[in-house]
Write a protein that holds these residues in place. Structure first.
Motif, PDB file in Angstrom:
ATOM      1  N   ASN A  18       0.794  -1.219   0.000  1.00 49.92           N
ATOM      2  CA  ASN A  18       0.000   0.000   0.000  1.00 49.92           C
ATOM      3  C   ASN A  18       0.820   1.259   0.000  1.00 49.92           C
ATOM      4  N   ILE A  19       2.107   1.159   0.321  1.00 48.68           N
ATOM      5  CA  ILE A  19       2.912   2.381   0.286  1.00 48.68           C
ATOM      6  C   ILE A  19       3.036   2.913  -1.136  1.00 48.68           C
ATOM      7  N   PRO A  20       3.542   2.123  -2.100  1.00 51.58           N
ATOM      8  CA  PRO A  20       3.589   2.687  -3.449  1.00 51.58           C
ATOM      9  C   PRO A  20       2.218   2.962  -4.006  1.00 51.58           C
ATOM     10  N   PHE A  21       1.242   2.135  -3.660  1.00 49.13           N
ATOM     11  CA  PHE A  21      -0.084   2.322  -4.228  1.00 49.13           C
ATOM     12  C   PHE A  21      -0.701   3.634  -3.750  1.00 49.13           C
ATOM     13  N   THR A  22      -0.626   3.858  -2.430  1.00 50.58           N
ATOM     14  CA  THR A  22      -1.191   5.103  -1.908  1.00 50.58           C
ATOM     15  C   THR A  22      -0.472   6.306  -2.498  1.00 50.58           C
ATOM     16  N   LEU A  23       0.833   6.183  -2.606  1.00 52.89           N
ATOM     17  CA  LEU A  23       1.597   7.273  -3.214  1.00 52.89           C
ATOM     18  C   LEU A  23       1.093   7.572  -4.614  1.00 52.89           C
ATOM     19  N   ALA A  24       0.943   6.490  -5.401  1.00 50.59           N
ATOM     20  CA  ALA A  24       0.497   6.672  -6.782  1.00 50.59           C
ATOM     21  C   ALA A  24      -0.902   7.282  -6.826  1.00 50.59           C
ATOM     22  N   VAL A  25      -1.779   6.792  -5.941  1.00 51.31           N
ATOM     23  CA  VAL A  25      -3.152   7.311  -5.927  1.00 51.31           C
ATOM     24  C   VAL A  25      -3.162   8.778  -5.548  1.00 51.31           C
ATOM     25  N   LEU A  26      -2.332   9.126  -4.547  1.00 54.45           N
ATOM     26  CA  LEU A  26      -2.309  10.529  -4.137  1.00 54.45           C
ATOM     27  C   LEU A  26      -1.836  11.420  -5.274  1.00 54.45           C
ATOM     28  N   VAL A  27      -0.782  10.965  -5.978  1.00 57.56           N
ATOM     29  CA  VAL A  27      -0.294  11.755  -7.115  1.00 57.56           C
ATOM     30  C   VAL A  27      -1.404  11.921  -8.141  1.00 57.56           C
ATOM     31  N   ASN A  28      -2.079  10.810  -8.453  1.00 59.83           N
ATOM     32  CA  ASN A  28      -3.166  10.822  -9.429  1.00 59.83           C
ATOM     33  C   ASN A  28      -4.253  11.810  -9.023  1.00 59.83           C
ATOM     34  N   LEU A  29      -4.706  11.689  -7.763  1.00 60.61           N
ATOM     35  CA  LEU A  29      -5.808  12.557  -7.328  1.00 60.61           C
ATOM     36  C   LEU A  29      -5.368  14.005  -7.244  1.00 60.61           C
ATOM     37  N   LEU A  30      -4.085  14.197  -6.894  1.00 58.97           N
ATOM     38  CA  LEU A  30      -3.577  15.561  -6.836  1.00 58.97           C
ATOM     39  C   LEU A  30      -3.665  16.211  -8.205  1.00 58.97           C
ATOM     40  N   VAL A  31      -3.154  15.467  -9.201  1.00 56.92           N
ATOM     41  CA  VAL A  31      -3.166  16.015 -10.555  1.00 56.92           C
ATOM     42  C   VAL A  31      -4.594  16.314 -11.011  1.00 56.92           C
ATOM     43  N   ILE A  32      -5.499  15.400 -10.699  1.00 55.61           N
ATOM     44  CA  ILE A  32      -6.864  15.578 -11.186  1.00 55.61           C
ATOM     45  C   ILE A  32      -7.577  16.693 -10.428  1.00 55.61           C
ATOM     46  N   SER A  33      -7.442  16.704  -9.100  1.00 57.06           N
ATOM     47  CA  SER A  33      -8.260  17.657  -8.355  1.00 57.06           C
ATOM     48  C   SER A  33      -7.737  19.076  -8.461  1.00 57.06           C
ATOM     49  N   THR A  34      -6.438  19.245  -8.724  1.00 55.83           N
ATOM     50  CA  THR A  34      -5.957  20.609  -8.817  1.00 55.83           C
ATOM     51  C   THR A  34      -6.112  21.184 -10.214  1.00 55.83           C
ATOM     52  N   SER A  35      -6.608  20.373 -11.137  1.00 56.92           N
ATOM     53  CA  SER A  35      -6.812  20.917 -12.478  1.00 56.92           C
ATOM     54  C   SER A  35      -8.041  21.795 -12.474  1.00 56.92           C
ATOM     55  N   SER A  36      -7.993  22.857 -13.278  1.00 56.07           N
ATOM     56  CA  SER A  36      -9.112  23.782 -13.267  1.00 56.07           C
ATOM     57  C   SER A  36     -10.293  23.259 -14.061  1.00 56.07           C
ATOM     58  N   ASP A  37     -10.044  22.286 -14.943  1.00 61.05           N
ATOM     59  CA  ASP A  37     -11.141  21.851 -15.801  1.00 61.05           C
ATOM     60  C   ASP A  37     -12.062  20.859 -15.120  1.00 61.05           C
ATOM     61  N   VAL A  38     -11.499  20.110 -14.170  1.00 60.79           N
ATOM     62  CA  VAL A  38     -12.278  19.016 -13.595  1.00 60.79           C
ATOM     63  C   VAL A  38     -12.544  19.310 -12.137  1.00 60.79           C
ATOM     64  N   HIS A  39     -13.757  18.998 -11.690  1.00 60.62           N
ATOM     65  CA  HIS A  39     -14.116  19.319 -10.307  1.00 60.62           C
ATOM     66  C   HIS A  39     -14.572  18.067  -9.592  1.00 60.62           C
ATOM     67  N   LEU A  40     -13.975  17.785  -8.430  1.00 63.29           N
ATOM     68  CA  LEU A  40     -14.406  16.631  -7.647  1.00 63.29           C
ATOM     69  C   LEU A  40     -15.133  17.137  -6.406  1.00 63.29           C
ATOM     70  N   GLY A  41     -16.414  16.782  -6.311  1.00 63.98           N
ATOM     71  CA  GLY A  41     -17.195  17.263  -5.177  1.00 63.98           C
ATOM     72  C   GLY A  41     -17.008  16.405  -3.945  1.00 63.98           C
ATOM     73  N   ALA A  42     -17.744  16.755  -2.897  1.00 61.65           N
ATOM     74  CA  ALA A  42     -17.610  16.030  -1.627  1.00 61.65           C
ATOM     75  C   ALA A  42     -18.057  14.596  -1.780  1.00 61.65           C
ATOM     76  N   GLU A  43     -19.155  14.392  -2.535  1.00 63.55           N
ATOM     77  CA  GLU A  43     -19.642  13.027  -2.712  1.00 63.55           C
ATOM     78  C   GLU A  43     -18.616  12.188  -3.449  1.00 63.55           C
ATOM     79  N   ALA A  44     -17.937  12.818  -4.416  1.00 62.77           N
ATOM     80  CA  ALA A  44     -16.914  12.092  -5.180  1.00 62.77           C
ATOM     81  C   ALA A  44     -15.821  11.605  -4.242  1.00 62.77           C
ATOM     82  N   TRP A  45     -15.422  12.456  -3.301  1.00 64.39           N
ATOM     83  CA  TRP A  45     -14.379  12.031  -2.377  1.00 64.39           C
ATOM     84  C   TRP A  45     -14.846  10.883  -1.509  1.00 64.39           C
ATOM     85  N   GLY A  46     -16.137  10.945  -1.103  1.00 63.37           N
ATOM     86  CA  GLY A  46     -16.686   9.836  -0.327  1.00 63.37           C
ATOM     87  C   GLY A  46     -16.587   8.535  -1.104  1.00 63.37           C
ATOM     88  N   ARG A  47     -16.984   8.613  -2.388  1.00 62.91           N
ATOM     89  CA  ARG A  47     -16.928   7.414  -3.222  1.00 62.91           C
ATOM     90  C   ARG A  47     -15.497   6.920  -3.374  1.00 62.91           C
TER      91      ARG A  47
END
Lengths: 474, 503
Positions: free
Chosen positions: A196-225
């Motif tokens: 889970n160490i590399p996996f969590t790292l990879a997931v965090l990088v992925n979500l960071l890239v996606i959520s900080t982009s201005s084009d795409v928006h992740l709402g609260a429900e999305a984070w829950g999912r």
């Protein structure tokens, strides 16, 4: 137990496989994020454009008259694209993205002029027949976790017990009167944390890239999912870790255990889903497409002849009201009949797909993918929810037409013909809007069965590993 | 000496668990999937026959030639070798119209509807997919400990003390492992070929068997590539555990990750918009010029008035339109008339109508052929070129090369499917020649069936023969050669490293 876990952790962290796994997972997740950022804004834009187009269309019809609204129907009803599509593609390219709620099938001249009424026509997604590009699978989380992470999990545990047995350190450990279950759980936890160490790292990088982009928006429900999805991934990884431990405990040499695990992996993960589907697909093929359009045309013709017989009956002469009533009934009956035909065909297709999906759940990868689809809001079950929404909206729409007609005292209250319905224009704001809503609780309910199945798999494998380990001779 | 070495290696490998597992798994998967794939092919064939019958029936129902040309459709038979590599066989259109008003191409094709389009969601596999995934894995499993294992056990030192050339050791290991791997491969392929030949509705001729032989040969070369990759890893890392881990990751990368990731990472090469727009403009202009000529003819003929239907209406119907689709660069002029009874007043106008339709027919065919030249090169640039570039990226991995080569052998690659459209175009030419010979354009049956309906029985029949095996071989040759050269290069590198290594 924590001592053993820590030892396993340090062992693994220093190994080649850890480094390779990190590199691989990071690369894949990054690609996934980049591709999503490239494609998703376009999808959302298309959806909004289509929605605006359809609202305009409805407004135009509303300005004309209530009859126009009743005849042309709500138009295309679009499926809302999911924000979490990067988690699970779910075969979205093969699922239609809208349902047509308006269908000009025929028009008859004569007195009164008749036009066919709208029906819910479930068109299939048009396959791109001119796509000459090579075929590749989409790299979504389902692929990365389902295929790559499971392979990595096997590569971490295939030699956990057999290697120690070969080296002789297992004997030393038992000489220290450590209970066997402690060793097993320690190894399991150690491997789980290491993966889970590399996996969590990879997931965090992925979500960071996606959520900080201005084009795409992740709402609260999305984070829950996403939280649910992470938990499911843990379960899925545990399954393969347990499998690795089981085989490693039973088998003497590491090389043999690897071969067994790889072959099991390849059979269950790569081949079973498709082979089982092909077997399932042969069971009861629904009526072929050629038969459907012919049947539909036949029914239309029969009903039309019936209408002509009634309307132009030489023995009776009908009053104007009676003419309108006969015509109106014909139009409504025709629409209902055709819609029923479409519904039947849809039901047959859905049941065949459902059967195929259930059969493929023998493979843990499919269970995992179905769970991902349920929580990411994509895939077949989501499409079925969309169809439910569409059906309830269709009913709402028809009721709205009927109510508006009743409210007009000047109307003859004969639906189906222009002269029989309210002639007043309808304010566009009054028309009910189609909303394609998803609810997390509903998704959870659909997923509950599969979640249980996955947990069952994990429990069985873990107990198997324990039983195997307990009886092992060192 | 070499034979002794080979015998030793062979005995070593045959008695292992992995060999038994390899045989078992390959046989199980190949045979099970062949059965399933044959059933699937049976369904596609049945659907094809039903479509052909339906098209025939729809054509016969048309009483006039001008209405019937719309219903002239040819269907593509499903390729029996798609069982080996499905390629584009299921993906691209399998029916296309061959009306004289436009030249048919891949982009005008349709597909007769499948029973349940939802089922397309489920990926299907073919035999080459099984080989791609499993054979490479097995090759690596056999290879990872060939040299590293011997280093660790110390037996390599012992072997080298006797007068054995290092090259012979490598060769012996290679040959024996390939023999071990070939046994299950050939057994399973034999079983599936037997299954294929014993089904009643699949008929394979000698060319097909040669193609299957080509596929087998390519598979052996592919297997060899992965074995040599494993051997390279084994010779470089001297410990089996490292070699194993590295091999598994290399396999995961080459087979799972690279093919799916590379096209996502590399942005899609798009042809510029102007190419499509300018081509469409040219085509549109040609058709509009045709339309002007057509109207000019109508204006200057003996009859007053410019109705293309010459007011020859009895009971029946007619329609005409000029229509284009910029996305596919298609453009055409269609007109049809279907009259069953005529009034006598229309009789004197008939000969003028016949003249017009004769002129129209020739002009439409000419314009269609001229615009085809523009359309063909534009379609190549806009659609085919980017796809070929993407395919090139895939071919950077041996998996991509193997896939492309087997597709070429089976005839399900892009060129193989386009052969069908070439044949459709040739058939259209035959039908047009038939029309000219029988003077059908100027015949009365072109637009009216009052004095007898159109006779479709003498129309040339369409039969599609796949290209001969030499063409398949030529198409597959570059990829097979590349795989072969990778083999040679790998062997040379292994040899050089092994020669220099300390034991």
């Amino acid at each position: 137990m924590w001592h053993i876990t820590k030892r396993e952790l340090y062992d693994n962290l220093n190994s080649l496989r850890f480094a390779l796994a990190t590199v691989l997972l990071l690369g894949l997740m990054l690609t996934n994020a980049i591709v999503h950022l490239r494609e998703h804004p376009k999808r959302v834009q298309n959806y909004h454009n289509a929605d605006a187009r359809h609202q305009n269309r409805l407004a135009n019809h509303a300005e004309d008259s209530l009859y126009k609204l009743a005849e042309k129907g709500p138009g295309y009803l679009d499926k809302k694209p999911s924000d979490l599509r990067f988690c699970a593609e779910g075969g979205e390219t093969f699922l239609p993205s809208n349902v047509e709620g308006g269908f000009g099938r025929w028009g008859k001249g004569g007195e009164p002029r008749l036009e066919s009424f709208w029906i819910l026509a479930y068109h299939s997604a048009t396959p791109d027949l001119h796509n000459v590009r090579p075929n590749v699978t989409k790299v979504d989380w389902g692929f990365i976790i389902g295929y790559v992470l499971s392979l990595i999990a096997l590569l971490f545990t295939f030699d956990s017990i057999s290697h120690e047995r070969e080296q002789g350190t297992l004997r030393l450990m038992f000489a220290n009167s450590i209970p066997r279950h402690t060793v097993l759980i320690g190894k399991f936890l150690g491997a789980l944390i290491t993966i889970n160490i590399p996996f969590t790292l990879a997931v965090l990088v992925n979500l960071l890239v996606i959520s900080t982009s201005s084009d795409v928006h992740l709402g609260a429900e999305a984070w829950g999912r996403l939280g649910f999805i992470f938990f499911i991934t843990l379960l899925y990884t545990s399954l393969f870790l347990a499998l690795g431990l089981l085989v490693s405990a039973r088998v003497q040499r590491s090389a043999v255990s690897l071969v067994i695990l790889l072959l099991v992996w390849v059979t269950f993960v790569v081949f079973m889903p498709s082979t089982l589907v092909s077997i399932a697909g042969r069971s009861t093929p629904p009526k072929s497409a050629l038969g459907f359009s012919e049947r539909s045309a036949q029914l239309e013709e029969e009903l039309g002849n019936e209408y002509y017989a009634l309307r132009y009956d030489p023995d009776k002469s009908l009053t104007r009201i009676q003419i309108l009533q006969v015509a109106g009934e014909y139009v409504i009956k025709d629409a209902a009949q055709q819609e029923r035909l479409h519904e039947e065909r849809l039901k047959q297709r859905i049941s065949q797909v459902r059967r195929a999906r259930t059969i493929t759940q023998i493979s843990p990868v499919t269970i995992f993918q179905h769970l991902l689809e349920a929580f990411a809001g994509t895939g077949f079950e989501r499409h079925l929810q969309f169809l439910e929404n569409v059906k309830s909206y269709a009913q709402q729409y028809r009721e709205f037409i009927a109510d508006t007609d009743q409210a007009d005292p000047e109307s003859l209250h004969i639906s189906g013909v222009r002269e029989g319905m309210s002639q007043k224009p309808v304010p566009p704001e009054a028309i009910p809007k189609f909303e394609d809503k998803l609810s997390l609780s509903k998704d959870f309910n659909t997923a509950a069965m599969e979640l249980l199945l996955l947990t069952l798999f994990v429990v069985v494998l873990l107990s198997g590993a324990y039983l195997a380990f307990v009886r092992v001779e060192i | 000496m070499l034979t002794t070495l080979i015998r030793r290696e062979l005995l070593d490998n045959l008695m292992t668990f992995r060999f038994a597992a390899a045989v078992f798994i390959i046989l199980l998967l190949v045979v099970a999937n062949t059965v399933v794939l044959i059933k699937d092919y049976e369904q596609r064939l049945a659907s094809h026959h039903a479509a052909v019958k339906m098209h025939q029936r729809q054509l016969q129902e048309k009483k006039t030639y001008s209405a019937g040309t719309e219903k002239l459709v040819v269907d593509r038979t499903p390729n029996p070798l798609s069982i080996f590599n499905v390629g584009f066989d299921k993906q691209l259109g399998n029916e296309v119209g061959i009306s004289h008003t436009f030249v048919p191409s891949l982009w005008d094709a349709g597909m007769h509807g499948s029973d349940n389009p939802f089922m397309d969601m489920f990926a299907s596999i073919d035999i080459v997919f099984i080989f791609k995934v499993i054979l490479s894995l097995l090759a690596l499993i056999f290879a990872y400990d060939t040299l590293a294992g011997e280093y660790e056990r110390g037996t390599l030192r012992l072997v080298l003390t006797s007068h054995v050339r290092r090259g012979h050791i490598l060769l012996a290991k290679y040959i024996s492992a390939m023999l071990c791997l070939l046994v299950p491969l050939l057994m399973s392929l034999l079983l599936s070929v037997i299954l294929l030949t014993t089904t009643t509705f699949i008929s394979l001729n000698t060319d097909d068997f040669l193609r299957i032989g080509g596929i087998i040969f390519t598979t052996v070369v592919y297997l060899s590539v992965f074995y040599l990759i494993g051997m390279l890893i084994s010779v470089v890392t001297r410990r089996t555990s490292t070699a194993l881990m590295l091999s598994m990751f290399v396999w995961g990368f080459l087979v799972l990750v690279y093919p799916n990731m590379i096209l996502a990472v590399v942005s899609r090469p798009e042809a510029p918009q102007e190419r499509s727009a300018s081509a469409f403009n040219q085509i549109e202009q040609m058709w509009e010029e045709f339309d002007r000529d057509r109207k000019h003819f109508l204006a200057t003929d003996a009859l007053p008035g410019e109705d293309w239907h010459f007011k020859i209406m009895g009971s029946g119907w007619y329609g005409a339109y000029l229509w284009g689709n910029p996305g596919r660069l298609s453009y055409t002029y269609k007109s049809k008339m279907e009259v069953d009874t005529l009034s006598e007043k229309a009789e004197p106008r008939i000969p003028h109508a016949q003249n017009y339709f004769d002129f129209l027919g020739t002009e439409v065919v000419g314009t269609a052929d001229r615009t085809w030249f523009i359309r063909k090169s534009a379609l190549e640039d806009i659609f085919i070129q980017p796809a070929n570039v993407e395919r090139l990226y895939l071919k950077l991995s041996p998996v991509g090369l193997y896939d492309a080569a087997t597709q070429a052998w089976a005839g399900t690659d892009l060129l193989g499917v386009r052969d069908f459209f070439d044949a459709a175009r040739r058939h259209r030419q035959r039908v047009i020649d038939y029309f000219y010979d029988e003077e059908i354009f100027r015949s009365r049956q072109w637009f009216s069936s009052d004095k007898g309906a159109a006779d479709w029985s003498n129309l040339p029949q369409f039969s599609f023969q796949r290209v001969d095996v030499n063409t398949n071989a030529k198409r597959a040759l570059p990829d097979v050669c590349l795989l072969f050269m990778i083999n040679v290069a790998l062997f040379i590198v292994i040899f050089l490293i092994f020669i220099k290594s300390e034991v």
